[in-house]
Design an enzyme around this catalytic site. Structure first.
Site, PDB file in Angstrom:
ATOM      1  N   ASP A  76      63.030  21.260  -4.288  1.00  0.00           N
ATOM      2  CA  ASP A  76      62.054  22.292  -4.613  1.00  0.00           C
ATOM      3  C   ASP A  76      62.481  23.515  -4.222  1.00  0.00           C
ATOM      4  O   ASP A  76      63.110  23.854  -3.179  1.00  0.00           O
ATOM      5  CB  ASP A  76      60.835  21.786  -3.674  1.00  0.00           C
ATOM      6  CG  ASP A  76      59.720  22.707  -3.496  1.00  0.00           C
ATOM      7  OD1 ASP A  76      59.681  23.826  -4.304  1.00  0.00           O
ATOM      8  OD2 ASP A  76      58.913  22.557  -2.605  1.00  0.00           O
ATOM      9  N   ASP A 131      59.273  24.397 -10.735  1.00  0.00           N
ATOM     10  CA  ASP A 131      60.260  24.635  -9.465  1.00  0.00           C
ATOM     11  C   ASP A 131      60.442  23.164  -8.875  1.00  0.00           C
ATOM     12  O   ASP A 131      61.012  23.423  -7.608  1.00  0.00           O
ATOM     13  CB  ASP A 131      59.648  25.663  -8.670  1.00  0.00           C
ATOM     14  CG  ASP A 131      58.356  25.411  -8.071  1.00  0.00           C
ATOM     15  OD1 ASP A 131      57.747  24.483  -8.394  1.00  0.00           O
ATOM     16  OD2 ASP A 131      57.874  26.105  -7.049  1.00  0.00           O
ATOM     17  N   GLU A 132      60.157  22.109  -9.409  1.00  0.00           N
ATOM     18  CA  GLU A 132      60.262  21.012  -8.635  1.00  0.00           C
ATOM     19  C   GLU A 132      60.764  19.778  -9.541  1.00  0.00           C
ATOM     20  O   GLU A 132      60.640  19.553 -10.791  1.00  0.00           O
ATOM     21  CB  GLU A 132      59.008  20.396  -8.213  1.00  0.00           C
ATOM     22  CG  GLU A 132      58.399  21.282  -7.427  1.00  0.00           C
ATOM     23  CD  GLU A 132      56.937  20.591  -6.884  1.00  0.00           C
ATOM     24  OE1 GLU A 132      56.699  20.653  -5.571  1.00  0.00           O
ATOM     25  OE2 GLU A 132      56.258  20.100  -7.569  1.00  0.00           O
TER      26      GLU A 132
END
Length: 442
Positions: A8, A103-104
């Protein structure tokens, strides 16, 4: 058994801005969709978060909390480019099994990498390599656990720059410090449904029988949650998109009916191009407009009002037909909204090309006879009005040529003139689970 390694990126939008602009490093930064005091932050750096500024904080409030905050206009193309670089870096060390958002991402641990020491060592190498390849501001929090849900929860336990492991023998105690809403997918409405079932805490959620969770979720998803909380391994669920669309917060100079309609035209053209690129057809179109009231005296500050309209459109990818439908919906009452702030277009009921029913006479009779128009509860459009929508001629070659020209020479090389005033607006936006295609957006 440890099987999921979840990466993350911390305060992703703001971190990218700080990485690409050294003058922003170490400073409170707020990323906004529109440079206006009436806008709000869609991301905040950790320096800003320490001052109480976060996602959803209004620009005016952010300036009160921190007069020196740097307000930066979001540039989603940069975030997508950095995302692809990030995936490539992580993938060199551990194959990326799935990308969950901008973003993961998640990697599956196999063989000896499922041992705690090896998994932690791999996570440390990934964190170090990301910083080495992407820059000092691109910090990550990594979670390691028996499955994706638990690994994501672990990644959120230590931010920024954290590394947390949850092993099966530590369950359920390691989760008790969290609230149910910490689980992705449990939003305000789901919280209310859980509370109606007597579930208020994570301990109560974990202790709830499988059948009670089926009741709370209204189906098999509840039983799946029961298993996931206990560490059962599961793979990515294949999902088929049922809709696509775009929305936009209008800049101050376009917060009028003409400006809003121009941006809606721009959004509709973008959505139509995506239909063709994804080789799907839409069967209905909906439009929403939101207005902010109460900035002055005489109304509650910040109250959002507006209108919604929708129409059944047969099966189409045709930009001109969609724009004509938009015009009819707009003139059904949306044009009377004086101070629009947010507008959006959504195409529903997507059908893959292989399931598309062709037009017997070279045009879309179903679209020409569209009568299922249903706006908000204030009223509905008549079948007679809907039938004013012109039949859709076969413009596939023309639209393909337009897409090719825009793909080769850049967006807006060729466009329908109704979007003229909105050309420089409605830029690329990143949804939670959709990474925009840069080639299409540009």
């Amino acid at each position: 058994m440890l099987r999921s390694l979840f990466v993350d990126f911390n305060s992703y939008f703001a971190s990218v801005e700080q990485q690409l602009n050294p003058a922003l490093r170490g400073r409170p930064v707020g990323v906004v969709p529109v440079l206006a005091d009436t806008s709000c932050c869609i991301a905040a750096s950790y320096e800003a978060k320490a001052l109480g500024i976060g996602t959803g904080t209004g620009v005016a409030e952010a300036r009160q909390l921190c007069p020196d905050i740097a307000i930066v206009l979001a540039d989603h193309a940069k975030y997508v480019e950095m995302h692809h670089r990030a995936v490539a870096v992580v993938d060199t060390l551990a194959p990326v099994r799935q990308v969950l958002s901008i973003d993961e991402m998640e990697c599956e641990l196999t063989g000896r990498w499922q041992q705690r020491e090896r998994a932690v060592g791999l996570a440390e190498r990934i964190k170090a390599e990301v910083v080495a390849q992407l820059g000092e501001c691109m910090r990550t929090s990594v979670g390691i656990a028996p499955n994706t849900l638990l690994a994501k929860l672990a990644s959120n336990m230590q931010k920024p720059d954290g590394l947390t492991v949850i092993e099966a023998h530590e369950l359920p105690q390691r989760l008790y410090g969290l609230k149910p809403k910490a689980i992705n997918g449990i939003g305000p409405r789901m919280v209310q449904r859980l509370e109606r079932c007597g579930i208020h805490t994570m301990a109560q959620l974990y202790a709830a029988p499988r059948e009670l969770l089926r009741t709370a979720w209204g189906g098999v998803a509840g039983a799946e949650m029961y298993d996931k909380l206990r560490g059962q391994w599961y793979g990515p669920r294949e999902t088929v998109a049922k809709s696509l669309g775009h929305s936009h917060v209008l800049p101050p100079d376009l917060r009028n009916p003409a400006g809003a309609f121009a941006v809606l035209n721009r959004l509709t053209q973008k959505a139509a191009m995506r239909l063709r690129k994804q080789n799907v057809y839409a069967t209905s179109l909906s439009v929403h407009v939101r207005c902010r009231h109460g900035h002055g005296r005489g109304g509650p500050k910040g109250l959002m009002m507006g209108g919604d309209r929708a129409a059944q459109i047969g099966e189409t990818q045709d930009t001109a037909f969609l724009l004509h439908t938009l015009e009819i919906l707009w003139n059904s009452g949306l044009h009377l909204l004086a101070q629009p702030v947010t507008v959006g277009v959504q195409l529903h009921g997507l059908i893959e090309a292989g399931q598309h029913t062709g037009d017997l006479f070279g045009f879309d009779e179903a679209a020409a006879d569209a009568a299922g128009v249903a706006p908000d509860p204030a009223g509905s459009l008549s079948a007679r009005t809907a039938q004013k929508i012109a039949p859709v001629r076969d413009r596939r070659k023309l639209l393909a040529a337009i897409d090719t020209l825009n793909g080769k020479h850049g967006k807006n090389t060729v466009y329908f003139a109704s979007a003229q005033a909105g050309l420089d607006h409605a830029p690329m936006r990143i949804a939670f689970n959709r990474i925009p295609d840069l080639a299409s957006e540009r």
